[in-house]
Design an enzyme around this catalytic site. Structure first.
Site, PDB file in Angstrom:
ATOM      1  N   HIS A 121       0.696  -1.314  -0.119  1.00 37.20           N
ATOM      2  CA  HIS A 121       0.057   0.069   0.073  1.00 37.20           C
ATOM      3  C   HIS A 121       0.738   1.121   0.024  1.00 37.20           C
ATOM      4  O   HIS A 121       0.228   2.562   0.104  1.00 37.20           O
ATOM      5  CB  HIS A 121      -0.866   0.067   1.200  1.00 37.20           C
ATOM      6  CG  HIS A 121      -2.354   0.491   0.929  1.00 37.20           C
ATOM      7  ND1 HIS A 121      -2.776   1.793   1.553  1.00 37.20           N
ATOM      8  CD2 HIS A 121      -3.324   0.240   0.023  1.00 37.20           C
ATOM      9  CE1 HIS A 121      -4.059   1.932   1.243  1.00 37.20           C
ATOM     10  NE2 HIS A 121      -4.083   1.058   0.373  1.00 37.20           N
TER      11      HIS A 121
ATOM     12  N   ASP B 285      16.498  10.140  -8.163  1.00 35.03           N
ATOM     13  CA  ASP B 285      17.915  10.671  -8.342  1.00 35.03           C
ATOM     14  C   ASP B 285      18.514  10.459  -6.906  1.00 35.03           C
ATOM     15  O   ASP B 285      19.420  11.118  -6.484  1.00 35.03           O
ATOM     16  CB  ASP B 285      18.140  12.106  -8.701  1.00 35.03           C
ATOM     17  CG  ASP B 285      18.023  12.105 -10.296  1.00 35.03           C
ATOM     18  OD1 ASP B 285      18.153  10.957 -11.091  1.00 35.03           O
ATOM     19  OD2 ASP B 285      17.865  13.038 -10.992  1.00 35.03           O
TER      20      ASP B 285
ATOM     21  N   LYS C 175       2.931   4.474  -1.336  1.00 34.68           N
ATOM     22  CA  LYS C 175       2.601   5.411  -2.320  1.00 34.68           C
ATOM     23  C   LYS C 175       3.938   6.331  -2.431  1.00 34.68           C
ATOM     24  O   LYS C 175       3.562   7.592  -2.111  1.00 34.68           O
ATOM     25  CB  LYS C 175       1.153   6.003  -2.534  1.00 34.68           C
ATOM     26  CG  LYS C 175       0.060   5.051  -2.652  1.00 34.68           C
ATOM     27  CD  LYS C 175      -0.940   5.576  -1.740  1.00 34.68           C
ATOM     28  CE  LYS C 175      -1.977   4.338  -1.585  1.00 34.68           C
ATOM     29  NZ  LYS C 175      -3.036   4.569  -0.905  1.00 34.68           N
TER      30      LYS C 175
END
Length: 374
Positions: A321, A328, A323
């Site tokens: 779950h 870089d 996100k």
């Protein structure tokens, strides 16, 4: 001679599999229809059915000027990879139809911009606002699924025969002259957001990200807020074109790496950003939820198969779950926002974008641990 060349030089063309087309995303739809363009163009009922799939698929893409240009280029690229001779003519006819379908999405926006040059009456302003509300609802392209992203299913997987309805805008309230004046600045802002360029140019790098946030959002990079010089943290909320532009701009800035750890990845516009980064030789890794990755419309498998972008899933009964994304190893994007149009257009979501080193180190370590585990 042309008929002989076509007969002896061209391999047999596969027949159209309508069931596959119904479940295909836009890129797959282009690939399959270009190969079988002769059959499509010579069969009226099939042409009508396929054109409906194409229209529905285009409705699930955003229609900004830049994205429409990418869509047209995608269509032309698919055509270039197909055959020639008489079949080539049919391919070009199909390309013509695809381009016409795509560009027709822009007609309404162009007409609206031109009409702004003439000052409308109050009655016309009200009608125009009602039409814009309807257009916004239509452009969402997502069905009501559930209150949680755990319930989210890509719209491509919903059977067209179910005749489900796109969420409509609430009934318009009766407007007074005072209300109309209040709404004008909002309308103007919306049009500016629609045409604004990326905040940060592709391949610009982490220094350009810091420069943007320091100059455009000085409070987010203020030493008065306890941040050392050169550091920033900024919140964004959805639905908002500005928030999505900031989100994609940071992804676009990548020069070396993008590590993505996200529950749902189904937004073709975001996928295009990752594809463009891959073409710049940016190393990309994706971790996503196994159930979401198996859904129709999910992009992870397509990105790996067609563009060599590797992905892994959790293979557990629970949800992967997270996100977040690390760009870089210098910039972090994290929040509730799933990388899907359902979240972008419909949901109340949030992200923060920051370059705080210790925070980035923790998220990078978590990504590396999950990549190793999966």
């Amino acid at each position: 001679m042309e008929a002989l060349l076509e007969l002896f030089c061209a391999p047999s063309i596969p027949s159209v599999n309508v069931t596959e087309l119904k479940k295909a995303n836009f890129a797959q739809l282009l690939e399959k229809t270009m190969i079988s363009s002769s059959e499509i163009m010579n069969t009226g009922s099939l042409r009508k059915e396929v054109s409906n799939y194409m229209t529905n698929s285009l409705n699930n893409k955003s229609h900004s000027v830049s994205n429409t240009r990418r869509t047209v280029q995608q269509i032309l690229d698919a055509a270039i990879n197909t055959r020639h001779n008489e079949k080539e003519k049919n391919v070009l006819r199909w390309v013509q139809f695809c381009v016409d379908t795509c560009l027709s999405q822009q007609v309404g926006a162009t007409t609206a911009n031109n009409s702004d040059q003439v000052k409308p009456t109050k009655k016309k302003q009200e009608k125009k606002k009602e039409k814009e509300d309807d257009d916004d609802a239509d452009s969402i392209g997502y069905h009501v699924i559930g209150a949680s992203d755990d319930d989210y299913v890509p719209s491509d997987s919903i059977d067209d025969d179910d005749d489900q309805q796109v969420p409509s805008s609430p009934p318009a309230k009766k407007k007074t002259e005072k209300d109309d004046k209040k709404k004008k600045p909002t309308t103007t802002k919306k049009k500016k957001e629609e045409d604004q360029p990326p905040f940060i140019q592709p391949n610009a790098g982490a220094k350009a990200v810091v420069s943007y946030f320091s100059s455009s959002h000085p409070v987010a990079a203020s030493e008065k807020n306890g941040l050392a010089s050169g550091h920033f943290i900024k919140s964004y909320f959805f639905p908002s074109k500005e928030s999505f532009n900031a989100f994609t701009s940071v992804l676009n800035s990548a020069q070396k790496t993008i590590d993505v750890c996200v529950f749902s990845l189904t937004d073709d516009d975001v996928a295009d950003v990752l594809i463009a980064a891959k073409k710049r030789n940016v190393t990309i890794r994706i971790i996503t939820d196994n159930q979401q990755a198996a859904g129709v419309g999910a992009d992870a498998e397509r990105l790996q198969k067609d563009h060599g972008i590797p992905y892994k899933t959790d293979h557990t009964t629970g949800y992967m779950h997270n996100k977040f994304a690390v760009v870089d190893s210098k910039t972090l994007i994290n929040g509730s926002f799933n990388w899907s149009k359902g979240a972008r257009f419909k949901n109340r979501e949030n992200i923060i974008i920051t370059n705080l080193p210790y925070c980035i180190q923790e998220f990078q370590a978590q990504f590396d641990a999950l990549w190793e585990e999966f």
